[in-house]
Each structure stands twice: as C-alpha cells, then as structure tokens.
Design an enzyme around this catalytic site. Structure first.
Site, PDB file in Angstrom:
ATOM      1  N   VAL A  83       2.317  -2.086  -9.090  1.00  0.00           N
ATOM      2  CA  VAL A  83       1.689  -2.561 -10.331  1.00  0.00           C
ATOM      3  C   VAL A  83       1.382  -1.428 -11.306  1.00  0.00           C
ATOM      4  O   VAL A  83       0.983  -1.699 -12.441  1.00  0.00           O
ATOM      5  CB  VAL A  83       0.375  -3.353 -10.111  1.00  0.00           C
ATOM      6  CG1 VAL A  83       0.614  -4.590  -9.275  1.00  0.00           C
ATOM      7  CG2 VAL A  83      -0.725  -2.491  -9.524  1.00  0.00           C
ATOM      8  N   LYS A  84       1.566  -0.186 -10.891  1.00  0.00           N
ATOM      9  CA  LYS A  84       1.160   0.925 -11.748  1.00  0.00           C
ATOM     10  C   LYS A  84       2.235   1.238 -12.803  1.00  0.00           C
ATOM     11  O   LYS A  84       3.257   0.565 -12.875  1.00  0.00           O
ATOM     12  CB  LYS A  84       0.817   2.145 -10.892  1.00  0.00           C
ATOM     13  CG  LYS A  84      -0.260   1.873  -9.822  1.00  0.00           C
ATOM     14  CD  LYS A  84      -1.664   1.752 -10.397  1.00  0.00           C
ATOM     15  CE  LYS A  84      -2.671   1.123  -9.478  1.00  0.00           C
ATOM     16  NZ  LYS A  84      -3.043   1.861  -8.283  1.00  0.00           N
TER      17      LYS A  84
END
Ligand SMILES: *Cc1c(COP(=O)(O)O)cnc(C)c1O
Length: 387
Positions: free
Chosen positions: A188-189
């Site tokens: 998700v980064k």
C-alpha cells in the site's frame, strides 16, 4: 458499482518484466539487484548509504539495535503510527514511551517533545532514541528535533515509511537531519516491493552494522574479519543478527518502481490539490500545508469538523463503504492497544492523538485514481456530512 480502494499498488508492464528477468537470472535471494536498488534509492534520497531489508518493521528493529538499544534503554515515538514504530523498541528489551502529536500536522509535537525532555532530564530518564513518524508523508520538524537530539544526546530514527519521495527544507526526506530513516515498500505504500524496507543514513559505521544485522551478524569480507581466514570459504559471525534480507526479485521490482517515483508522486500531489479544492468549505479539516516541506502524499486524511456537523466518523465510514469507497482509519493510537494498556498506558495519556483518531478518515488516494472516482468520493463525503 466498482470498488475504489483507499490505496492501490501501481504495477506497470516494465515492473512485471523486471521481476521476470530477475526470476530468470542466477540470483533469487540477495544478489546484484539489491545493491543496485540500494544505490538508486540512496541517490534519489541524497544519502551516502541505503540498506535494503525484508520489511520496514525489520528495518526499525535492526536500526534500534545498531543504535545500541537494549534492556534499560528508553525509546520514544508517536502514538499516531502503525504498531511497528513502537514494537521495534520492545523487540530489543527497551522501554517505550510516547510523545503526543501536534493537532494540525498530526506528527509528533515539537513542543511536547521539548517539554518532555526537560522533565526527563530532571529525573534522569532521557531517551536513547526518538522515533518521529512522517505521518501521511509529511516530514516532521526534523531540523529542530536534531537540535534537541544534539543537546540531549539521543539518536533520531525517522520512521519515513509514508514519506518516500517527500521533501523537507529543499532536500529529500531521509537526507539531512535524522541519524537514520526507515522506508516501507509494503504494497500500500508509495513504492512497493510487495514487502520490503530500506534504512538510509549518512553514517558509514551504522550502515556497516546494519548490513551485518540483516544477515545473521556474519561477514565474509576480508576487511571485516576479526581472525585470519581459514580459507576461501571462511565467514565469521560477529554479532547476533537475523535473516532480514531483501530478495533480488523484490529489489528488481523496487528499482523499476523507483524509476517512476517522481511521476507517481506528481499524480498524488495533483490529486491532493484537487481534493483540497473540491472540499472547499465542507465541514472537514483538510491536511495542513506547510511551505517548507512537500508531502509524499501516502495518505489524504480528513477529520470531521465536529463544530460544524453532528455526523459521526462511524456514520461517515459506513456511508462511504456502502458506496463502495474503501476508506480507512489511520491510526488507533498505539498506547490504547490492549497490549500497550497492559504495559501501563491508558486512554487519556495522549489527548491530541486520541482526538485525532476519533474524527479521522483516510480517503482514497493512489496514482491510478481517476477524477471521476475522486468526484464521487467528495460528493459522498459532502452529502453524508450535510445530512
Ligand atoms: C507500513 C508501516 C510500517 C511497517 O512497514 P512494513 O514494511 O509493513 O513492516 C512502519 N511504520 C509505519 C508508519 C508504517 O506505515
């Protein structure tokens, strides 16, 4: 009705080809792509050393160890963070404490830190390491924190997991003020290696320790050896390390992703600017803008302005999910977790982090998000809060 996630990895054909090429190469575990990724990351972030590891939690763990954190050490961090920012100190047998956040930046408050240091000095309980967290990608006040670190003798381990590509005082995050900075490449980064982490530092001795600790505390390098080599096969264990290595498949993906960091960051900035404009005078508190730093925009987090609406965060969250919008909440203050309450913390200890949590909502933001998706997010927020 299609689902709009709060975050989403951005995988290009070139990324896929890079991983496939690594898969067909001679190296699957740590091989030549790892130092290439480290070198590219160090260059992009303006640092001399970057050490790749299996995830940012491992990065925080060995960074604490490399700073000498152990039983009897004290580590302070922000309650408005992911659990790993505090757990890393407990892994080393240290004690953890928190410094409340600034209500506008949602980062560790410089004033609260300064005040807590005065008390700690008087009681002989100064911290060994402070872990400020660049929440949502916005840098902490690291120049001022570094002045405090130099005065009180602690190390700054910046948790820049949200901040890949961000900038502070005209330099990339991770470059100038912290003793070491940690980045996450979780899916998700901002940049992903599926799972992965990086530690940047200007300190060559620290980088050397980190390289030992990520691989069992062992070395084969002639210049490192404490004893004469028995032969070409010789290796030595010099510290108690771990297997926290990044694979070559992950590094190949990271390298390919890093080449698109600026493009993806520009898209995040454009979407964040557009959110600001679309919300206008809606009853929400938007992320603060500071002209000495550029957020990496990992998250776009709003707070419900409860002086203007009686709609609760829970109601807004459920209304958004019902419209297939993948909102999320960052973060439940770490000190209120059952595990941390058993260590003696309680709700009420860090009121700004708690008040932020009670009203916060992270809304979708990722490079492939369309303007139509964004318009819908804003209209559902506005409609729900007006009810
Ligand atoms: C994601 C995250 C971590 C942990 O990262 P992993 O790579 O998943 O171990 C640590 N701190 C913060 C602030 C994070 O957002």
């Amino acid at each position: 009705m299609s689902f709009t996630p709060y975050s989403c990895q951005n995988i290009s054909d070139a990324d896929v080809e890079a991983v496939v090429a690594a898969l067909r190469s001679d190296f699957l575990t740590q091989g030549p792509s790892v130092p290439s990724f480290e070198a590219a990351f160090a260059e992009r972030h303006g640092v001399t050393h970057a050490v790749a590891v299996s995830n940012a939690t491992a990065a925080l763990h060995i960074a604490c160890l490399a700073f000498g954190v152990g039983p009897g050490s004290r580590v302070w961090t922000s309650p408005n963070s992911f659990l790993a920012s505090a757990n890393c100190a407990l892994y080393c047998g240290a004690t953890v404490d928190f410094v409340d956040i600034d209500a506008s930046t949602r980062n560790m408050s410089l004033q609260a830190l300064a005040d807590k240091l005065v008390v700690a000095e008087a009681t002989g309980a100064l911290p060994d390491v402070v872990i400020p967290v660049d929440f949502s990608g916005l840098s902490c006040d690291l120049r001022e924190m570094r002045a405090l670190a130099d005065r009180y003798g602690f190390k700054i381990l910046e948790d820049a997991s949200h901040a890949t590509g961000g900038a502070y005082l005209d330099k990339p995050v991770g470059a100038a003020w912290a003793h070491a900075s940690v980045f996450s490449f979780h899916a998700v980064k901002i940049v992903t290696t599926a799972e992965g982490g990086m530690i940047t530092t200007q300190d060559g001795d620290l980088a050397h320790k980190l390289r030992l600790l990520r691989s069992h505390g062992m070395s084969r390098e002639a210049i490192d050896l404490e004893r004469p080599a028995d032969g070409p096969w010789y290796y030595e264990q010099q510290a108690l390390g771990y297997n926290y290595r990044m694979t070559d498949l992950q590094a190949a993906l990271g390298l390919s992703q890093l080449a698109r960091l600026d493009e993806m960051h520009a898209r995040r900035i454009a979407l964040a600017d557009r959110y600001d404009a679309l919300f206008g005078d809606a009853p929400v508190l938007k992320p603060v803008r500071l002209n000495d730093r550029v957020s990496a925009w990992h998250l776009y987090a709003i707070e419900i302005d409860d002086s203007q609406t009686s709609v609760s965060r829970r109601q807004l969250f459920e209304a958004m999910r019902a419209e297939q919008i993948g909102v999320n909440v960052h973060y439940i203050p770490i000190h209120t977790q059952p595990y941390y309450e058993r260590l003696g913390f309680k709700r009420g200890d860090f009121p700004n982090a708690e008040r932020y949590y009670d009203r916060a909502l992270s809304i979708p933001l990722y490079p492939a998000m369309t303007e139509a998706q964004q318009d819908k997010v804003v209209s559902v927020v506005r409609r729900t809060l007006a009810a």
